[in-house]
Each structure stands twice: as C-alpha cells, then as structure tokens.
Design an enzyme around this catalytic site. Sequence first.
Site, PDB file in Angstrom:
ATOM      1  CE1 TYR A 135     -38.805  23.588  18.638  1.00  0.00           C
ATOM      2  CE2 TYR A 135     -39.607  22.434  20.716  1.00  0.00           C
ATOM      3  CZ  TYR A 135     -38.550  23.377  19.890  1.00  0.00           C
ATOM      4  OH  TYR A 135     -37.496  23.678  20.631  1.00  0.00           O
ATOM      5  CD  GLU A 174     -37.325  14.324  16.995  1.00  0.00           C
ATOM      6  OE1 GLU A 174     -37.421  13.612  18.007  1.00  0.00           O
ATOM      7  OE2 GLU A 174     -36.790  15.623  17.099  1.00  0.00           O
TER       8      GLU A 174
END
EC number: 4.2.1.134
Length: 362
Positions: free
Chosen positions: A286, A293
């Site tokens: 994560y 991102e």
Amino acid sequence: MAGPSLRPHVHWAQRHRELYLRVELSDVQHPDVAITDNVLHFKAQGHGAKGDNIYEFQIEFLEPVEPKPVCRVTQRQLNITVQKKESNWWERLTKQEKRPLFLAPDFDRWLDESDAEMELKEKEEEKINKMKIESRVPKDPFKHLKKGYLIMYNLVQFLGFSWIFVNMTVRLFILGKDSFYDTFHTVADMMYFCHTLALMEIVNSLIGLVRSPLIPAVVQILGRNFILFVILGSLEEMQSKPVVFFVFYFWSIVELFRYPYYMLSCIGIEWKPLTWLRYTVWIPLYPLGGLAEAVCIVQSIPIFSETGKFSLGLPNPLNVTIQFSFFLQIYLIALFLGVFVNSRHLYKQRKQHLGPKKRKMK
C-alpha cells in the site's frame, strides 16, 4: 513396576437422560472404558489415592443404558457421560441395593428429581424461545442468488488481475526493463475492465450486500480510477512512462490475495495461509503503491500545465483560468490521506483476524 489394581474414587450424578461419572485420577494414561451387558468396565493407569498405579472398577447400572460412553480426560480427572436408554429418574445408580464403597454422589452436579425437572423445563423453554425468535427473522429469498453473485464477482476479478500479473511478470522476464515502456498498451484494456467492474464494490457496500465499510472502498476505488482514467488514460505522454509498470504491478499483487479471500469467505471457508497473506501483503504494497501513484501525478503535472487539458476558464469579469495541475497538487495531499485511511482500516482488520486469540478458561 505398577502394583496390583485398585479402585479409584468415583463420584456420580444424573439427569433424566444422562449419567455423569467423575473418576478421581490425575495424569490418566491409556484409559479403557466400555459398556457390555449394561455393565461399565473401567481400567486405566493414573495417579489416585494410592499413588501411581493401575485402577479399575465395574458398575452394573440399575436400568439399560446406551453402550457407547463418552470420555473426557483432563489433567486432574476423567469424566464419563453415559446416555440412558429411557428418559426417567433412577432411585440409585447400581443394580445392587448397597452402594459400593468407592462410589459417592457428585455434589457439584447433584440435583434432586424436582430440580432436574425444572432444569429440563428451562432448557425446553429456552429451545422454544430460540425457535420463536428464529421464526420471526424474515428469511431472505435471494440469499443464494446474492451469494452466487458475490462468488462470481470475486472470481472474475481474481481472474482478471491474475491475467494482468502473469502477463506483466512474463514480459518482465523476457524483455527486462524494456517491458516498462509498453505496459499500458499491453494490459490497459483488462485494467479498464477490472476497475470499472470494481465500482460495484461501492454499490455492494451501499445496499448492504457486504459488511465492508463504505469509506475505505470509496477512497481506494475512486482513487485508482482517477489515476487510471484521468492521469493515464487521457495523456498519451504518460502511457509510456516506466512508473505505469509499478502502479499496475502493485495493484495486481494486492488483488491476487484479496479477491480469493473474499470468494472463499462467501462459502464459509477460511484458508489460514491466504488469510495471513490477505492481511499482510498490504503492509509494504500500500505505501509503495501510494508512492507510485504520487510519482505518476507529479510527472503528469507539467504535461497538464503545458497542454491546459481539463483546465477551467471562468467567464468575465473574473476572466481567470484554474489550471488542472493546481487541483493535482491538492490531490497529492488527499492521496496520502487516503493511503492512511485504508492502512488504518486494514490494520484494524489484521488485528481482528490475526491478533492473539483469548484462551478459553477450563
């Protein structure tokens, strides 16, 4: 060497349907308990009133009993449960009128006949009340249909992300770093399909089809779709960047364990290695996915600034243009907040599923 066999102290109690025998032996080894011709035969090695020895006894019951006793051995004693063939109250345990010296009432479990009848009545009332409560709960006529839908949904998503992961892995081994530059063109169609379908997870949570909290689902799915459709899908310049490989790879690895876990949960199956992976792999992936991102957004900001794509021009008298790149700078902050929200939710789930279990008191 063990001495001659001895009789242990045995305590007994009864209910209308059962007999309870408590044999006062600790550290029991190799117990031999059987009922033949309505006679209970017991023999075992253990530590009793006469020390470590072989203890044995026989009891001929007053009335017929079932021939299969149930034994439970603990460190301090051995418990035997015998089912009566007919539900009634016995005036004594043994066929012989004189009680054997080794046999005594178990006052911890002893009840008079009236007390036992009251206990039996309370159990029957409790059973009836439970049945009434269950009958009041409306049965869902679409239960099996919902379960089938959830199984198929998770299966399709698992197959889709598996295809993406395998495709990217094979290309990486064959082409090496060169595979980074055409990742988008190779797997984008399948990624579009999986993430468009993932919008159903928000709907499932909204209508109560699943018990997953709504906010973490919205944060993850809308956040990923924003990266996929807006940042990558709308800018050809971004589609050949190496960062696309890492974004897609981190996404697919997480889903390889999440969707099979949910699919098996739908049919009441828990596979412990899969549960551990589902609630562990997110710990490195994560943050790494969020970082990839963020890099993707940072690399797109100059392109959006230069092209003016998605910029908002306000009419006169303001005559101001709000650059989409300005929105992306704000979104960067929201991105890391989203990673924190999802990580916090998964950490709580991990403690619930993998945390230390409370030991039951004996």
